[in-house]
Write a protein that holds these residues in place. Structure first.
Motif, mmCIF file in Angstrom:
data_model
loop_
_atom_site.group_PDB
_atom_site.id
_atom_site.type_symbol
_atom_site.label_atom_id
_atom_site.label_comp_id
_atom_site.label_asym_id
_atom_site.label_seq_id
_atom_site.Cartn_x
_atom_site.Cartn_y
_atom_site.Cartn_z
ATOM 1 N N VAL A 180 0.846 -1.199 0.000
ATOM 2 C CA VAL A 180 0.000 0.000 0.000
ATOM 3 C C VAL A 180 0.880 1.247 0.000
ATOM 4 N N LEU A 181 1.912 1.264 0.824
ATOM 5 C CA LEU A 181 2.788 2.437 0.917
ATOM 6 C C LEU A 181 3.487 2.718 -0.419
ATOM 7 N N VAL A 182 3.777 1.681 -1.180
ATOM 8 C CA VAL A 182 4.420 1.851 -2.481
ATOM 9 C C VAL A 182 3.407 2.225 -3.552
ATOM 10 N N GLY A 183 2.137 1.881 -3.336
ATOM 11 C CA GLY A 183 1.092 2.202 -4.292
ATOM 12 C C GLY A 183 0.673 1.027 -5.146
ATOM 13 N N ARG A 184 1.078 -0.177 -4.814
ATOM 14 C CA ARG A 184 0.747 -1.360 -5.610
ATOM 15 C C ARG A 184 -0.460 -2.119 -5.078
ATOM 16 N N ARG A 185 -1.065 -1.654 -3.989
ATOM 17 C CA ARG A 185 -2.240 -2.302 -3.405
ATOM 18 C C ARG A 185 -3.153 -1.203 -2.878
ATOM 19 N N ALA A 186 -4.456 -1.400 -2.994
ATOM 20 C CA ALA A 186 -5.424 -0.433 -2.475
ATOM 21 C C ALA A 186 -5.616 -0.658 -0.973
ATOM 22 N N PRO A 187 -5.722 0.404 -0.195
ATOM 23 C CA PRO A 187 -5.921 0.253 1.257
ATOM 24 C C PRO A 187 -7.201 -0.495 1.605
ATOM 25 N N GLU A 188 -8.212 -0.420 0.743
ATOM 26 C CA GLU A 188 -9.501 -1.071 1.017
ATOM 27 C C GLU A 188 -9.383 -2.592 1.071
ATOM 28 N N VAL A 189 -8.352 -3.147 0.449
ATOM 29 C CA VAL A 189 -8.140 -4.598 0.485
ATOM 30 C C VAL A 189 -7.893 -5.067 1.922
ATOM 31 N N LEU A 190 -7.363 -4.176 2.751
ATOM 32 C CA LEU A 190 -7.026 -4.531 4.130
ATOM 33 C C LEU A 190 -8.141 -4.194 5.126
ATOM 34 N N ASN A 191 -9.341 -3.884 4.652
ATOM 35 C CA ASN A 191 -10.423 -3.455 5.545
ATOM 36 C C ASN A 191 -10.655 -4.391 6.727
ATOM 37 N N ARG A 192 -10.571 -5.700 6.506
ATOM 38 C CA ARG A 192 -10.839 -6.652 7.584
ATOM 39 C C ARG A 192 -9.683 -6.748 8.572
ATOM 40 N N HIS A 193 -8.532 -6.171 8.247
ATOM 41 C CA HIS A 193 -7.348 -6.322 9.083
ATOM 42 C C HIS A 193 -6.826 -5.013 9.661
ATOM 43 N N VAL A 194 -7.537 -3.910 9.419
ATOM 44 C CA VAL A 194 -7.106 -2.616 9.961
ATOM 45 C C VAL A 194 -8.312 -1.889 10.555
ATOM 46 N N THR A 195 -8.049 -1.014 11.522
ATOM 47 C CA THR A 195 -9.106 -0.179 12.069
ATOM 48 C C THR A 195 -9.347 0.996 11.119
ATOM 49 N N VAL A 196 -10.418 1.737 11.336
ATOM 50 C CA VAL A 196 -10.754 2.866 10.461
ATOM 51 C C VAL A 196 -9.647 3.927 10.460
ATOM 52 N N PRO A 197 -9.100 4.342 11.630
ATOM 53 C CA PRO A 197 -8.022 5.337 11.577
ATOM 54 C C PRO A 197 -6.787 4.854 10.802
ATOM 55 N N VAL A 198 -6.465 3.573 10.923
ATOM 56 C CA VAL A 198 -5.317 3.046 10.186
ATOM 57 C C VAL A 198 -5.615 3.025 8.687
ATOM 58 N N ARG A 199 -6.831 2.664 8.319
ATOM 59 C CA ARG A 199 -7.201 2.664 6.900
ATOM 60 C C ARG A 199 -7.107 4.069 6.322
ATOM 61 N N GLU A 200 -7.575 5.068 7.070
ATOM 62 C CA GLU A 200 -7.479 6.452 6.593
ATOM 63 C C GLU A 200 -6.023 6.894 6.474
ATOM 64 N N GLU A 201 -5.189 6.474 7.419
ATOM 65 C CA GLU A 201 -3.760 6.792 7.356
ATOM 66 C C GLU A 201 -3.127 6.130 6.121
ATOM 67 N N LEU A 202 -3.517 4.891 5.838
ATOM 68 C CA LEU A 202 -3.005 4.202 4.651
ATOM 69 C C LEU A 202 -3.461 4.898 3.367
ATOM 70 N N ARG A 203 -4.703 5.389 3.350
ATOM 71 C CA ARG A 203 -5.173 6.137 2.174
ATOM 72 C C ARG A 203 -4.331 7.382 1.954
ATOM 73 N N ARG A 204 -4.030 8.071 3.055
ATOM 74 C CA ARG A 204 -3.231 9.292 2.965
ATOM 75 C C ARG A 204 -1.802 8.993 2.510
ATOM 76 N N LEU A 205 -1.254 7.842 2.969
ATOM 77 C CA LEU A 205 0.140 7.512 2.677
ATOM 78 C C LEU A 205 0.336 6.672 1.420
ATOM 79 N N ARG A 206 -0.753 6.269 0.770
ATOM 80 C CA ARG A 206 -0.627 5.397 -0.401
ATOM 81 C C ARG A 206 0.259 6.050 -1.452
#
Length: 153
Positions: free
Chosen positions: A66-92
């Motif tokens: 996700v950090l490199v941009g090769r995976r969408a943060p939404e793929v990790l929805n079941r394994h991350v909390t909402v704040p972490v998902r938003e942080e991943l979206r920002r850092l993608r």
């Protein structure tokens, strides 16, 4: 070359073990399994319990993608909390990497019975980047509750 004890029995236990070959390293109990042990805590590998669990390494790889941009943060929805998902979206895509991300190191530290803290190093091109995350167990799943990167805000 003379031995420091000049041929007498040495009072130091380290010298007593190395008189045959003074350059041979001393065996350390933390990494050396006892010989002949077939049961008990010493019967397993000397590094048993020190290897990073597969679920921690897998989640670290997915976060790196996700950090490199090769995976969408939404793929990790079941394994991350909402704040972490938003942080991943920002850092993608914040880590520039021309090749697929490769985790060169993943470290973990247990936080009690239901938690793990881990850090990972991404090897990209000619630079290394790092991130850390916390996991907690919810039923049979591990959920990432916190994420920190070396990215400047």
């Amino acid at each position: 070359m003379n031995h420091p004890c000049h041929g007498r029995p040495c009072p130091r236990p380290v010298c007593a073990r190395t008189t045959a070959n003074p350059w041979k390293p001393v065996r350390t109990p933390a990494r050396t399994p006892l010989r002949g042990m077939t049961s008990g805590p010493c019967a397993t590998s000397p590094l048993a319990g020190h290897r990073t669990p597969a679920h921690v390494r897998l989640l670290a790889q997915q976060i790196a993608e996700v950090l490199v941009g090769r995976r969408a943060p939404e793929v990790l929805n079941r394994h991350v909390t909402v704040p972490v998902r938003e942080e991943l979206r920002r850092l993608r895509g914040s880590v520039s990497c021309a090749i697929a991300p490769r985790l060169s190191r993943v470290f973990h530290q247990p936080l009690g019975a239901a938690g793990v803290e881990a850090s990972a190093v991404i090897g990209c091109d000619h630079r290394a980047r790092a991130f850390a995350f916390r996991l907690r167990r919810e039923g049979q799943r591990w959920i990432c509750t916190r994420l920190e990167t070396d990215h400047r805000r």
